[in-house]
Design an enzyme around this catalytic site. Structure first.
Site, PDB file in Angstrom:
ATOM      1  N   GLU A 114      -3.886   7.184  -4.077  1.00  0.00           N
ATOM      2  CA  GLU A 114      -4.110   6.796  -5.473  1.00  0.00           C
ATOM      3  C   GLU A 114      -5.577   6.971  -5.860  1.00  0.00           C
ATOM      4  O   GLU A 114      -6.442   6.894  -4.990  1.00  0.00           O
ATOM      5  CB  GLU A 114      -3.628   5.347  -5.714  1.00  0.00           C
ATOM      6  CG  GLU A 114      -4.353   4.294  -4.904  1.00  0.00           C
ATOM      7  CD  GLU A 114      -3.762   2.896  -5.129  1.00  0.00           C
ATOM      8  OE1 GLU A 114      -2.542   2.714  -4.996  1.00  0.00           O
ATOM      9  OE2 GLU A 114      -4.556   1.992  -5.423  1.00  0.00           O
TER      10      GLU A 114
ATOM     11  N   ARG B 179       0.848  -1.195   0.000  1.00  0.00           N
ATOM     12  CA  ARG B 179       0.000   0.000   0.000  1.00  0.00           C
ATOM     13  C   ARG B 179       0.882   1.243   0.000  1.00  0.00           C
ATOM     14  O   ARG B 179       1.951   1.252   0.633  1.00  0.00           O
ATOM     15  CB  ARG B 179      -0.906   0.045   1.249  1.00  0.00           C
ATOM     16  CG  ARG B 179      -2.069  -0.949   1.246  1.00  0.00           C
ATOM     17  CD  ARG B 179      -3.178  -0.556   0.258  1.00  0.00           C
ATOM     18  NE  ARG B 179      -4.296  -1.486   0.298  1.00  0.00           N
ATOM     19  CZ  ARG B 179      -4.433  -2.575  -0.472  1.00  0.00           C
ATOM     20  NH1 ARG B 179      -3.511  -2.883  -1.363  1.00  0.00           N
ATOM     21  NH2 ARG B 179      -5.500  -3.349  -0.362  1.00  0.00           N
TER      22      ARG B 179
ATOM     23  N   HIS C 198      -1.612  -0.167  -9.767  1.00  0.00           N
ATOM     24  CA  HIS C 198      -2.242  -1.096  -8.816  1.00  0.00           C
ATOM     25  C   HIS C 198      -2.777  -2.362  -9.514  1.00  0.00           C
ATOM     26  O   HIS C 198      -3.983  -2.622  -9.545  1.00  0.00           O
ATOM     27  CB  HIS C 198      -3.373  -0.388  -8.040  1.00  0.00           C
ATOM     28  CG  HIS C 198      -3.668  -1.050  -6.728  1.00  0.00           C
ATOM     29  ND1 HIS C 198      -4.090  -0.371  -5.618  1.00  0.00           N
ATOM     30  CD2 HIS C 198      -3.611  -2.361  -6.347  1.00  0.00           C
ATOM     31  CE1 HIS C 198      -4.268  -1.205  -4.617  1.00  0.00           C
ATOM     32  NE2 HIS C 198      -3.992  -2.419  -5.038  1.00  0.00           N
TER      33      HIS C 198
HETATM   34  P1  NAP Z   1      -0.425 -11.145   5.644  1.00  0.00           P
HETATM   35  O1  NAP Z   1      -0.356 -12.587   5.305  1.00  0.00           O
HETATM   36  O2  NAP Z   1      -1.256 -10.709   6.800  1.00  0.00           O
HETATM   37  O3  NAP Z   1       1.081 -10.636   5.838  1.00  0.00           O
HETATM   38  C1  NAP Z   1       1.410  -9.408   6.381  1.00  0.00           C
HETATM   39  C2  NAP Z   1       2.779  -9.534   7.028  1.00  0.00           C
HETATM   40  O4  NAP Z   1       3.179  -8.243   7.477  1.00  0.00           O
HETATM   41  C3  NAP Z   1       2.787 -10.467   8.241  1.00  0.00           C
HETATM   42  O5  NAP Z   1       3.848 -11.362   8.102  1.00  0.00           O
HETATM   43  C4  NAP Z   1       3.009  -9.532   9.429  1.00  0.00           C
HETATM   44  O6  NAP Z   1       3.794 -10.192  10.408  1.00  0.00           O
HETATM   45  C5  NAP Z   1       3.770  -8.380   8.778  1.00  0.00           C
HETATM   46  N1  NAP Z   1       3.628  -7.119   9.497  1.00  0.00           N
HETATM   47  C6  NAP Z   1       2.507  -6.558  10.008  1.00  0.00           C
HETATM   48  N2  NAP Z   1       2.798  -5.407  10.619  1.00  0.00           N
HETATM   49  C7  NAP Z   1       4.152  -5.240  10.508  1.00  0.00           C
HETATM   50  C8  NAP Z   1       5.054  -4.260  10.971  1.00  0.00           C
HETATM   51  N3  NAP Z   1       4.653  -3.201  11.684  1.00  0.00           N
HETATM   52  N4  NAP Z   1       6.369  -4.407  10.676  1.00  0.00           N
HETATM   53  C9  NAP Z   1       6.802  -5.483   9.964  1.00  0.00           C
HETATM   54  N5  NAP Z   1       5.983  -6.465   9.508  1.00  0.00           N
HETATM   55  C10 NAP Z   1       4.672  -6.332   9.784  1.00  0.00           C
HETATM   56  O7  NAP Z   1      -0.951 -10.297   4.404  1.00  0.00           O
HETATM   57  P2  NAP Z   1      -0.760 -10.611   2.845  1.00  0.00           P
HETATM   58  O8  NAP Z   1      -1.893 -11.442   2.372  1.00  0.00           O
HETATM   59  O9  NAP Z   1       0.620 -11.074   2.609  1.00  0.00           O
HETATM   60  O10 NAP Z   1      -0.979  -9.131   2.255  1.00  0.00           O
HETATM   61  C11 NAP Z   1      -0.090  -8.086   2.601  1.00  0.00           C
HETATM   62  C12 NAP Z   1      -0.572  -6.750   2.076  1.00  0.00           C
HETATM   63  O11 NAP Z   1      -0.419  -6.699   0.668  1.00  0.00           O
HETATM   64  C13 NAP Z   1      -2.058  -6.469   2.299  1.00  0.00           C
HETATM   65  O12 NAP Z   1      -2.295  -5.891   3.570  1.00  0.00           O
HETATM   66  C14 NAP Z   1      -2.417  -5.535   1.170  1.00  0.00           C
HETATM   67  O13 NAP Z   1      -2.392  -4.207   1.612  1.00  0.00           O
HETATM   68  C15 NAP Z   1      -1.312  -5.742   0.144  1.00  0.00           C
HETATM   69  N6  NAP Z   1      -1.820  -6.224  -1.144  1.00  0.00           N
HETATM   70  C16 NAP Z   1      -1.618  -5.485  -2.270  1.00  0.00           C
HETATM   71  C17 NAP Z   1      -2.095  -5.953  -3.481  1.00  0.00           C
HETATM   72  C18 NAP Z   1      -1.923  -5.158  -4.744  1.00  0.00           C
HETATM   73  O14 NAP Z   1      -2.811  -5.208  -5.584  1.00  0.00           O
HETATM   74  N7  NAP Z   1      -0.819  -4.466  -4.947  1.00  0.00           N
HETATM   75  C19 NAP Z   1      -2.780  -7.172  -3.554  1.00  0.00           C
HETATM   76  C20 NAP Z   1      -2.944  -7.904  -2.398  1.00  0.00           C
HETATM   77  C21 NAP Z   1      -2.465  -7.429  -1.186  1.00  0.00           C
HETATM   78  P3  NAP Z   1       3.656  -9.811  11.979  1.00  0.00           P
HETATM   79  O15 NAP Z   1       2.193  -9.821  12.301  1.00  0.00           O
HETATM   80  O16 NAP Z   1       4.462 -10.843  12.681  1.00  0.00           O
HETATM   81  O17 NAP Z   1       4.254  -8.459  12.100  1.00  0.00           O
END
Ligand code: NAP
Length: 317
Positions: free
Chosen positions: A265, A236, A283
């Site tokens: 965005e 994001r 995006h």
């Molecule tokens: P996820 O499985 O929940 O992974 C998020 C990771 O971030 C977890 O490992 C979490 O570990 C870590 N995290 C959370 N807060 C943190 C912090 N303060 N410092 C360091 N690490 C932190 O989520 P996901 O499915 O991989 O998706 C991740 C993100 O990608 C989504 O939230 C979304 O915004 C984005 N996304 C973008 C697109 C796009 O179209 N570009 C598509 C899909 C998703 P801990 O809890 O141990 O910190």
């Protein structure tokens, strides 16, 4: 039949599915609803199928009709919804994890490759038609042997790690909690972002947008990177202080950026558009037919499951 407001246009097959299961109020023109219009259209509805473009903040949630019991977000990220405000009103909020992991990881790799190998400059040269091969033409940074820092080693971060390893990259990561060794698969955990950034020849931002991660890339933290590092962001836009990033690019502290997402965005910081080494996309993370279909199906299933059973595995509040 439950009445559901679908705030954005979905792929045809998904709209057909929603219409079979619910009395669905579809958005055939794909209009971007204002908060007031969203509130007006939600009158008499039992649920909302929202998307990341809907800002469902505390004020909006307070004004939602009492009939609304679920907000099913058509995304894994849910920074657009005040989930705590929804919880206080007993409104379930759901997301669409897993089904978009691979597609988003592909775009994360495209950002890494595009930024490291100067794809934007290459495309611009091809369009000018006056390029010629030479031994020092558009020399980029090779992935093989480079250190990839992953900020947020969750579902997408781990999928990126797997792909990046096949390109010969060495994987480092930072989460708030360390993963079990069998999930780490050899990636090196860092106790702080300073430690992670200082070894990141390339960074891939894969963490959620939260109060804690907002502007996590800023004037001070940019100093932690090796000079000439590459920063990519598939998560994001909120995580990057754009002014600081532009300065770091201008000073060549940061060699290139690869971005799929932007703060505010579809507005993009105008200086990014002037940066020759910026490889930027609109995006596209989850934008494949397979994935967008799976996401919409899951968002619909979340509502159906919730109304059928009073529970749903993807509730996040
Ligand atoms: P996820 O499985 O929940 O992974 C998020 C990771 O971030 C977890 O490992 C979490 O570990 C870590 N995290 C959370 N807060 C943190 C912090 N303060 N410092 C360091 N690490 C932190 O989520 P996901 O499915 O991989 O998706 C991740 C993100 O990608 C989504 O939230 C979304 O915004 C984005 N996304 C973008 C697109 C796009 O179209 N570009 C598509 C899909 C998703 P801990 O809890 O141990 O910190």
């Amino acid at each position: 039949m439950k009445k559901v407001l679908v705030t954005r246009k979905l792929l045809r097959s998904c709209e057909d599915k929603a219409s079979k299961l619910f009395d669905a109020n579809l958005n055939s023109n794909d209009e971007l609803y204002s908060q007031n219009k969203l509130l007006k259209l939600s009158e008499g509805c039992d649920g909302i199928l929202s998307s990341l473009t809907d800002k469902i903040d505390e004020e909006t949630i307070k004004k939602l009709p009492d009939t609304i019991k679920i907000i099913s977000n058509f995304a894994v990220g849910f920074g657009n919804i005040d989930v705590e405000a929804a919880r206080k009103r007993n409104i379930a909020v759901t997301n669409t994890p897993d089904v978009l992991t691979d597609a988003t990881a592909e775009i994360a790799m495209l950002l890494i490759l595009g930024a490291c190998r100067r794809a934007n400059e290459g495309i611009n040269w091809v369009k000018k038609e006056n390029w010629k091969w030479s031994s020092d033409f558009l020399i980029g940074k090779q992935l093989t042997g480079s250190r990839l820092g992953i900020l947020g080693m969750g579902r997408i971060g781990r999928a990126v790690a797997k792909l990046a390893k096949s390109f010969g990259m060495e994987i480092h990561y930072r989460n708030r909690s360390r993963l079990k060794p069998e999930i780490e698969e050899g990636a090196k955990f860092h106790e702080s972002i300073k430690s992670l950034f200082s070894v990141s020849d390339v960074l891939s931002i894969c963490c959620p947008a939260t109060k804690e991660t907002k502007d996590i890339i800023n004037k001070d933290t940019l100093e932690y990177f090796p000079t000439g590092a590459i920063i990519t962001n598939v998560a994001r836009g909120d995580m990057i202080d754009d002014e600081a990033m532009v300065q770091a690019l201008n000073s060549r502290k940061i060699y290139a950026i690869g971005l799929d997402v932007y703060k505010g965005e579809p507005r993009i910081h105008s200086e990014y558009l002037k940066q020759p080494t910026a490889f930027i996309l609109p995006h596209l993370g989850s934008a494949t037919k397979k994935t967008r279909t799976a996401m919409a199906d899951l968002a619909i299933d979340n509502i159906d499951e919730y109304f059928s059973t009073g529970k749903c595995k993807n509730i996040i509040n």
